[in-house]
Write a protein that holds these residues in place. Sequence first.
Motif, mmCIF file in Angstrom:
data_model
loop_
_atom_site.group_PDB
_atom_site.id
_atom_site.type_symbol
_atom_site.label_atom_id
_atom_site.label_comp_id
_atom_site.label_asym_id
_atom_site.label_seq_id
_atom_site.Cartn_x
_atom_site.Cartn_y
_atom_site.Cartn_z
ATOM 1 N N GLU A 22 0.829 -1.208 0.000
ATOM 2 C CA GLU A 22 0.000 0.000 0.000
ATOM 3 C C GLU A 22 0.868 1.264 0.000
ATOM 4 O OE1 GLU A 22 -3.622 1.970 2.615
ATOM 5 O OE2 GLU A 22 -2.780 0.045 3.243
ATOM 6 N N THR A 23 1.930 1.254 0.833
ATOM 7 C CA THR A 23 2.828 2.420 0.905
ATOM 8 C C THR A 23 3.527 2.634 -0.435
ATOM 9 O OG1 THR A 23 3.181 1.954 3.236
ATOM 10 C CG2 THR A 23 4.742 3.463 2.215
ATOM 11 N N VAL A 24 4.013 1.541 -1.024
ATOM 12 C CA VAL A 24 4.694 1.651 -2.328
ATOM 13 C C VAL A 24 3.736 2.271 -3.349
ATOM 14 C CG1 VAL A 24 5.733 0.359 -4.242
ATOM 15 C CG2 VAL A 24 6.263 -0.286 -1.889
ATOM 16 N N THR A 25 2.501 1.763 -3.373
ATOM 17 C CA THR A 25 1.499 2.260 -4.336
ATOM 18 C C THR A 25 1.262 3.756 -4.150
ATOM 19 O OG1 THR A 25 0.451 0.079 -4.227
ATOM 20 C CG2 THR A 25 -0.822 1.829 -5.286
ATOM 21 N N GLN A 26 1.148 4.172 -2.881
ATOM 22 C CA GLN A 26 0.880 5.591 -2.598
ATOM 23 C C GLN A 26 2.040 6.491 -3.005
ATOM 24 O OE1 GLN A 26 -0.120 5.386 1.547
ATOM 25 N NE2 GLN A 26 -2.293 5.040 1.150
ATOM 26 N N LEU A 27 3.253 5.962 -2.976
ATOM 27 C CA LEU A 27 4.435 6.769 -3.308
ATOM 28 C C LEU A 27 4.614 6.984 -4.812
ATOM 29 C CD1 LEU A 27 7.001 5.265 -0.770
ATOM 30 C CD2 LEU A 27 6.171 7.632 -0.766
ATOM 31 N N LEU A 28 3.991 6.127 -5.612
ATOM 32 C CA LEU A 28 4.188 6.218 -7.066
ATOM 33 C C LEU A 28 3.639 7.519 -7.641
ATOM 34 C CD1 LEU A 28 3.363 2.551 -8.108
ATOM 35 C CD2 LEU A 28 5.612 3.586 -7.845
ATOM 36 N N GLU A 29 4.311 8.027 -8.659
ATOM 37 C CA GLU A 29 3.908 9.291 -9.273
ATOM 38 C C GLU A 29 3.757 9.122 -10.785
ATOM 39 O OE1 GLU A 29 6.843 12.241 -8.302
ATOM 40 O OE2 GLU A 29 6.651 11.926 -6.136
ATOM 41 N N ASN A 30 3.010 10.051 -11.387
ATOM 42 C CA ASN A 30 2.944 10.110 -12.853
ATOM 43 C C ASN A 30 3.997 11.108 -13.314
ATOM 44 O OD1 ASN A 30 0.691 8.378 -13.147
ATOM 45 N ND2 ASN A 30 -0.649 10.059 -12.550
ATOM 46 N N PRO A 31 4.970 10.683 -14.096
ATOM 47 C CA PRO A 31 6.002 11.632 -14.551
ATOM 48 C C PRO A 31 5.372 12.795 -15.331
ATOM 49 C CG PRO A 31 6.600 9.382 -15.096
ATOM 50 C CD PRO A 31 5.184 9.343 -14.641
ATOM 51 N N LYS A 32 5.973 13.978 -15.182
ATOM 52 C CA LYS A 32 5.416 15.166 -15.860
ATOM 53 C C LYS A 32 5.611 15.096 -17.376
ATOM 54 C CE LYS A 32 5.216 18.437 -12.078
ATOM 55 N NZ LYS A 32 5.448 17.462 -11.013
ATOM 56 N N SER A 33 6.657 14.395 -17.801
ATOM 57 C CA SER A 33 6.919 14.304 -19.242
ATOM 58 C C SER A 33 6.949 12.836 -19.662
ATOM 59 C CB SER A 33 8.272 14.962 -19.543
ATOM 60 O OG SER A 33 8.795 14.474 -20.754
ATOM 61 N N VAL A 34 6.452 12.555 -20.882
ATOM 62 C CA VAL A 34 6.461 11.170 -21.386
ATOM 63 C C VAL A 34 7.894 10.653 -21.556
ATOM 64 C CG1 VAL A 34 4.214 11.159 -22.520
ATOM 65 C CG2 VAL A 34 6.190 12.028 -23.754
ATOM 66 N N ASP A 35 8.856 11.584 -21.686
ATOM 67 C CA ASP A 35 10.264 11.175 -21.823
ATOM 68 C C ASP A 35 10.779 10.507 -20.555
ATOM 69 O OD1 ASP A 35 10.163 12.332 -24.296
ATOM 70 O OD2 ASP A 35 10.968 14.266 -23.605
ATOM 71 N N HIS A 36 10.064 10.743 -19.441
ATOM 72 C CA HIS A 36 10.479 10.148 -18.161
ATOM 73 C C HIS A 36 9.674 8.899 -17.816
ATOM 74 C CE1 HIS A 36 12.184 14.329 -16.879
ATOM 75 N NE2 HIS A 36 12.987 13.681 -17.708
ATOM 76 N N GLY A 37 9.105 8.272 -18.823
ATOM 77 C CA GLY A 37 8.416 7.001 -18.605
ATOM 78 C C GLY A 37 6.956 7.159 -18.237
ATOM 79 N N ASP A 38 6.386 6.050 -17.744
ATOM 80 C CA ASP A 38 4.949 5.996 -17.460
ATOM 81 C C ASP A 38 4.633 6.091 -15.971
ATOM 82 O OD1 ASP A 38 4.261 5.472 -20.268
ATOM 83 O OD2 ASP A 38 5.329 3.583 -19.926
ATOM 84 N N VAL A 39 5.546 5.564 -15.153
ATOM 85 C CA VAL A 39 5.360 5.604 -13.694
ATOM 86 C C VAL A 39 6.715 5.899 -13.062
ATOM 87 C CG1 VAL A 39 4.563 4.307 -11.653
ATOM 88 C CG2 VAL A 39 3.541 3.825 -13.878
ATOM 89 N N ALA A 40 6.712 6.735 -12.006
ATOM 90 C CA ALA A 40 7.977 7.062 -11.325
ATOM 91 C C ALA A 40 7.887 6.692 -9.847
ATOM 92 C CB ALA A 40 8.273 8.548 -11.479
ATOM 93 N N PHE A 41 9.025 6.210 -9.302
ATOM 94 C CA PHE A 41 9.097 5.896 -7.871
ATOM 95 C C PHE A 41 10.233 6.701 -7.233
ATOM 96 C CE2 PHE A 41 10.951 3.398 -4.330
ATOM 97 C CZ PHE A 41 9.853 3.368 -3.483
#
Length: 562
Positions: A22-41
Motif C-alpha cells: 500500500e505504501t509503495v502504491t501511494q508513493l508512485l507518481e505520474n512523470p510530468k513528461s512522457v520522456d520520463h516514462g509511465d510511472v515514477a518511484f
Amino acid sequence: MNNKEIVAKAIYDVVKEDLSLETVTQLLENPKSVDHGDVAFPAFSLAKVYRKAPQQIAAELAEKITGTDFEKIEVIGPYLNFFMNKKMVSQTVIGQIAKQKGHYGDSSIGEGNVPIDMSSPNIAKPISMGHLRSTVIGNSIAFILEKIGYSPVRINHLGDWGTQFGKLIVAYKKWGSEESVKTAPITELLRLYVQFHEEAETQPELDEQARAWFKKLEEGDPVATELWQWFRTESLKEFDKIYSMLEVSFDSYNGEAFYNDKMAEIVTMLEEEHLLQENQGAEIVDLSAYDLNPALIKKSDGATLYITRDLAAAVYRKRTYDFAKSIYVVGNEQSNHFKQLKAVLKELGFDWSKDMQHVPFGLITQGGKKLSTRKGKIVLLEEVLNEAVELANKQIMEKNPDLPNREEVARQVGIGSVIFHDLKNDRLNNFDFVLEEVVRFEGETGPYVQYTHARAMSILRKADFTIDETKVYALDDKESWEVVKLLQKFPEVVMQAAEKYEPSVIAKHAIQVAQAFNKYYAHVKILTEDEQKESRLALVYGMATIIKEDLRLLGLHAPNEM
C-alpha cells in the motif's frame, strides 16, 4: 492490473521487508513528461531504512527489478522511471475491450438498492434551466453506480403539496377555465399563480381564502382534492415531455403529498424518545450536540414542516428499498437541511442515517448572474433544448447535408450538448451557460466527443473491420500509447466517479480520449497496408467503444454518423 499496480508489485517484491504494498502504491507518481516514462518511484522514503543516499538506493533497486513488464527502467537521481512494455499492455487492454465491449470497467463492488432523490420540480410551475442540474447529475450517478453493481432507484420527489395549492384553487375558480389549463397546463397555471399574487396585494382577503382552501385540501375535501389531483396530472404530462427529450425516466414519482399520512408516526417516534422540546409554541429537536440549529418539527399552529416530511420519506425509503445508500441530488443551499435531517435520524437511533448522502451542486449562471430570468421571464428548459437541437441541425446541414437520419442525430447532438456541458463541470462549481458555445463541434464539448466517435466508426466501416476477440492485437508505437493508456485507465475512472458522485470525471475522460484519438488520427496513417493495420483498427474500435460507454454513463448517445 493497471500500470501503477504492476510497478508497485515489482518494487514491493524487492522491498517487502521495509515497505508495505500500500505504501509503495501511494508513493508512485505520474512523470510530468512522457520522456520520463509511465510511472515514477521516488526512493527518498527508503533513505532512512537503508541509511544510504536516495540516488544510490534507486540505482540498486533498478538492478534488482526483473521481468518482462517493462521496456526499460531508467534512474534519474533519486527517481526510478518505469517505461511499460507497450506491446504487452496494449495487447491486454485491446483484448479485454474486444471481449467485454461496453462492459469493460464493470464491477460487482456495489450491492443493494440506492434511491436517488433527483429533479423534483414543483407542480404547476415550469421546469426551468435551474432543474437541469439535479436531473442530469442524478441520472448519470444512477448509470455510474449501476456499472459497479448497485441497483439505482430514480425518485422524482415532486413538490406537489403546500399553501400554493390553496392559492391556485382560488385563482382557478375566479379567473381560470378548464379549456385553458388543458391547452397549456403549466403556462396557464403559472399565469393564474402570478395573477393571484398581483391581485392579493390590493385584496388581502384572497390570502385568507387560499388558506381556507388549503385547509380543505388537507382535510380531504372532494372538490379541493379533485382540483389538486388534476393540476398534478396535467403538470406531469408537461414534465414528461421534457423528461422524454432528456431520456430520463423515474421509478417513483412519490412527492411531498405522498408523505402526508406518514408524518404523524415520525412525531410519535420523536415524542417517545423524548426528543421534542417546546420553543415559543413550536416543537423542535435540539441539535446543539451536532453544532446545528434546532430542527423545527411543528409550527405553533400545529402544521408540520419540510423536515418532518423528509424524515418520513427517509424512513419510508429504508423500509421500502432497504437501501445500501440513499442519495439526495439537491442544490448546495440545502446542505444544512440535510445535516439536520441525518442528525435527527441518528438521535432516533437509526444508524442507517450514515448511509444517506447529500450530493450538492453549484448554480448555472448567465453573464455571471444567477440564471432565473431572461427579460423578466424564466429561462425554460424546453426552449433551451429546442434551440440546441436547431443549432445542431444547422451545423450538421453544413457538414453533412445528406446524412440519412439527420433530425434524429440533431436531437441526440443538441440535447446531448446541453447535458454534457452541465456534467463536464465539477459538480460544486457554478458555470456560465452560453448556448452557442455549448453546441459547438470544436473544443471541449459534447458534439466534439460525439463527432470523434462518428469519425472512428467511419474508419471502421471504410476498412470493413470487425473485431475478433480470439485474435492478438498489439502496438508499440508512441502515438498509439497515449490512447492505450487512457483506455486502460477507464475502469479506474469509473470507480473514481462513483466514489465521488462526480460525473465530470467521466466527461473529462471522454474529452481526453477524443483529443488523444484525434491526435493519433492526424499523425498515423491508420489504413496503411502493413502487419500492424489490424491492430491499429482494433485500437480505433477500442477507442470508439470506450467513448460510447463514457457518453452512455452521462446519459448521451454516440451517433455512428454525423
